[in-house]
Design a protein around this motif. Structure first.
Motif, PDB file in Angstrom:
ATOM      1  N   PHE A 173       0.980  -1.259  -0.009  1.00 56.72           N
ATOM      2  CA  PHE A 173       0.154   0.073   0.141  1.00 56.72           C
ATOM      3  C   PHE A 173       0.895   1.163   0.133  1.00 56.72           C
ATOM      4  O   PHE A 173       1.850   1.090   0.389  1.00 56.72           O
ATOM      5  CB  PHE A 173      -0.941  -0.073   1.143  1.00 56.72           C
ATOM      6  N   LEU A 174       0.015   2.281  -0.281  1.00 59.32           N
ATOM      7  CA  LEU A 174       0.661   3.651  -0.387  1.00 59.32           C
ATOM      8  C   LEU A 174       0.423   4.402   0.908  1.00 59.32           C
ATOM      9  O   LEU A 174      -1.057   4.330   1.221  1.00 59.32           O
ATOM     10  CB  LEU A 174       0.520   4.491  -1.634  1.00 59.32           C
ATOM     11  N   TYR A 175       0.949   4.853   1.810  1.00 53.43           N
ATOM     12  CA  TYR A 175       0.714   5.488   3.058  1.00 53.43           C
ATOM     13  C   TYR A 175       0.889   7.192   2.840  1.00 53.43           C
ATOM     14  O   TYR A 175       2.112   7.573   2.706  1.00 53.43           O
ATOM     15  CB  TYR A 175       1.475   5.079   4.390  1.00 53.43           C
ATOM     16  N   THR A 176      -0.104   7.970   3.098  1.00 49.68           N
ATOM     17  CA  THR A 176      -0.077   9.288   2.703  1.00 49.68           C
ATOM     18  C   THR A 176      -0.732  10.029   3.661  1.00 49.68           C
ATOM     19  O   THR A 176      -1.955   9.827   4.349  1.00 49.68           O
ATOM     20  CB  THR A 176      -0.379   9.566   1.437  1.00 49.68           C
ATOM     21  N   ILE A 177      -0.178  11.293   4.096  1.00 47.67           N
ATOM     22  CA  ILE A 177      -0.820  12.065   4.979  1.00 47.67           C
ATOM     23  C   ILE A 177      -1.244  13.426   3.956  1.00 47.67           C
ATOM     24  O   ILE A 177      -0.513  14.372   3.978  1.00 47.67           O
ATOM     25  CB  ILE A 177      -0.036  12.766   6.105  1.00 47.67           C
ATOM     26  N   PRO A 178      -2.140  13.528   3.299  1.00 43.86           N
ATOM     27  CA  PRO A 178      -2.520  14.570   2.406  1.00 43.86           C
ATOM     28  C   PRO A 178      -2.653  16.065   2.975  1.00 43.86           C
ATOM     29  O   PRO A 178      -2.508  16.980   2.308  1.00 43.86           O
ATOM     30  CB  PRO A 178      -3.781  14.040   1.480  1.00 43.86           C
ATOM     31  N   ASN A 179      -3.366  16.137   4.062  1.00 43.71           N
ATOM     32  CA  ASN A 179      -3.531  17.262   4.904  1.00 43.71           C
ATOM     33  C   ASN A 179      -2.448  17.783   5.864  1.00 43.71           C
ATOM     34  O   ASN A 179      -2.414  17.016   6.828  1.00 43.71           O
ATOM     35  CB  ASN A 179      -4.881  17.457   5.548  1.00 43.71           C
ATOM     36  N   PHE A 180      -1.647  18.691   5.258  1.00 42.36           N
ATOM     37  CA  PHE A 180      -0.434  19.347   6.288  1.00 42.36           C
ATOM     38  C   PHE A 180       0.283  18.022   6.836  1.00 42.36           C
ATOM     39  O   PHE A 180       0.499  17.818   7.977  1.00 42.36           O
ATOM     40  CB  PHE A 180      -1.123  19.985   7.338  1.00 42.36           C
ATOM     41  N   ASN A 181       0.856  17.571   6.001  1.00 46.99           N
ATOM     42  CA  ASN A 181       1.852  16.351   6.245  1.00 46.99           C
ATOM     43  C   ASN A 181       2.725  16.544   7.278  1.00 46.99           C
ATOM     44  O   ASN A 181       3.271  17.501   7.555  1.00 46.99           O
ATOM     45  CB  ASN A 181       2.600  16.130   4.752  1.00 46.99           C
TER      46      ASN A 181
END
Length: 424
Positions: A173-181
């Motif tokens: 999977f891809l782990y991402t914090i799209p809001n204010f990383n």
């Protein structure tokens, strides 16, 4: 010597102490301006009224609130979570929500059910230190994907997945914090989100969206979550930043089949998430103006963000650059060439200011020229003073190197936060 060294599981060898936690004993000293930890400032909460409300909760519902509960979380709590997620345009069924002990446990459960040793997890470069620790604990292979001033680069995601699969790797999977990383503070614009999801769909790539800061925008309105645009996204949420972290309540919104396995994993880990905390947060959401409280938090963090940016502008040398977040808690600073944030930390602490070195947010040794600066907890005045102290440390180091004619040290770094278009 550890007498049990030969008895531990192999996976413990990849466990490391959190760089943030390791700083707490120093950063919490009153004379130190801590720009290190990401602790939310909860002093603006109506603590007196909350105390009265929780006292009433114990008296009227204490028998239920202090008992064991459902492994999936209480139905009333899951329904409230659906209401909260609607603020970011997510339409969901409460039956697909699993309540967890903070979103950190949510991430642990997701990793537990998907990752075998050697599986690949894609992460932003840089990425949340707590996530990296979790992935390491389950013996995942972490592969960082390039970011720019708009967040993850979709073409870089596609290239990484294609290359890794061609090499026989299993990209889970891809782990991402799209809001204010965390740690850069960068937010993915709406069009970038669409592009990222299109790539994920093309590649049949699972996306795990971690979103603790999404409602804490300080410029404009919250953007639609990735999950609002794709029902296959696994979404992690938390009340730690929009209410209080001490209750340890987060959640996972997942496709139905995934939810079943998460509940089984949850029950094996903790039997049930904290029941009293679920009653308390539901009481807060029912009887307090929680949306108005989030607006108050935004105003408070905006003032702190502004103090940070002003302090950096006033005190940093010209060759330093930094991000300009529009929400969340963090600024990502890039040092002038030749400087190493880890090497500077002891001197910074001696000058009574603390930060987190950038290499903590990479699994591959990068980030030596970077540091994460947090503006969420100190007062604006303390933040500004902290940037003055930090600026002195950096300038003194530059002067020392110039005095002794030391050459620039080749230290790995990224383009995020500098050099980049007018980030300083």
């Amino acid at each position: 010597m550890d007498p049990y060294i030969d008895q531990y599981a192999d996976r413990t060898g990849s466990m490391t102490v959190s760089a943030v936690r390791a700083l707490f004993s120093v950063a919490n000293r009153p004379e130190v301006v801590s720009l290190a930890g990401g602790m939310p400032n909860i002093t603006d909460l109506p603590l007196g009224r909350l105390g009265d409300s929780f006292d009433k909760l114990v008296q009227t519902k204490g028998v239920q609130a202090m008992q064991y509960g459902s492994g999936q979380g209480e139905p009333f709590m899951r329904e409230k979570v659906v209401d909260v997620m609607a603020e970011e345009q997510i339409r969901a069924n409460s039956d697909d929500v699993v309540i967890t002990c903070g979103s950190q446990q949510a991430l642990d459960l997701v990793t537990r059910i998907f990752i075998n040793p050697g599986d690949v997890v894609l992460c932003e470069a840089p990425s949340y230190v707590g996530a990296l620790g979790t992935f390491n604990a389950y013996q995942a292979e972490i592969h960082h994907v390039a970011m720019d001033e708009h967040g993850l680069v979709p073409s870089a995601v596609k290239e990484a997945v294609t290359t890794l699969r061609a090499a026989g790797k299993r990209v889970k999977f891809l782990y991402t914090i799209p809001n204010f990383n965390n740690p850069t503070g960068i937010q993915q614009p709406l069009e970038r989100r669409r592009e990222l999801l299109a790539v994920a769909h093309e590649l049949d790539l699972l996306v795990v969206e971690d979103n603790p800061y999404g409602l804490l925008t300080i410029e404009g309105e919250p953007l639609p979550a990735l999950r609002s645009m794709d029902p296959d996204v696994i979404y992690l949420g938390s009340f730690s930043k929009t209410f209080a972290p001490g209750f340890r309540i987060g959640w996972v919104l997942a496709p139905h089949a995934v939810r079943e396995r998460l509940v089984i994993a949850q029950e094996a880990a903790v039997l049930s998430p904290p029941v009293f905390s679920q009653f308390a947060i539901t009481d807060y959401l029912d009887n307090f103006d929680w949306r108005g409280q989030i607006v108050a938090f935004r105003d408070m963090y905006r003032a702190r963000r502004d103090a940070m940016l002003q302090g950096l502008s006033d005190h940093m040398p010209a060759a330093a650059t930094w991000t300009r977040p529009t929400g969340g808690f963090f600024v990502w600073l890039t040092l002038p060439e030749g400087l190493d944030s880890q090497a500077l930390l002891a001197r910074a602490v001696s000058e009574r200011v603390a930060y987190v070195p950038g290499n903590a947010f990479y699994a591959d040794g990068f980030g030596s020229r970077n540091m994460r600066l947090s503006y969420c907890f100190p007062t604006p005045e303390r933040i500004y003073e902290g940037t003055r102290r930090l600026g002195k440390v950096i300038r003194d180091e530059l002067e020392m190197r110039a005095t002794f004619g030391l050459p620039a040290t080749e230290v790995p770094h990224t383009q995020v936060g500098g050099p980049a278009p007018d980030l300083s």
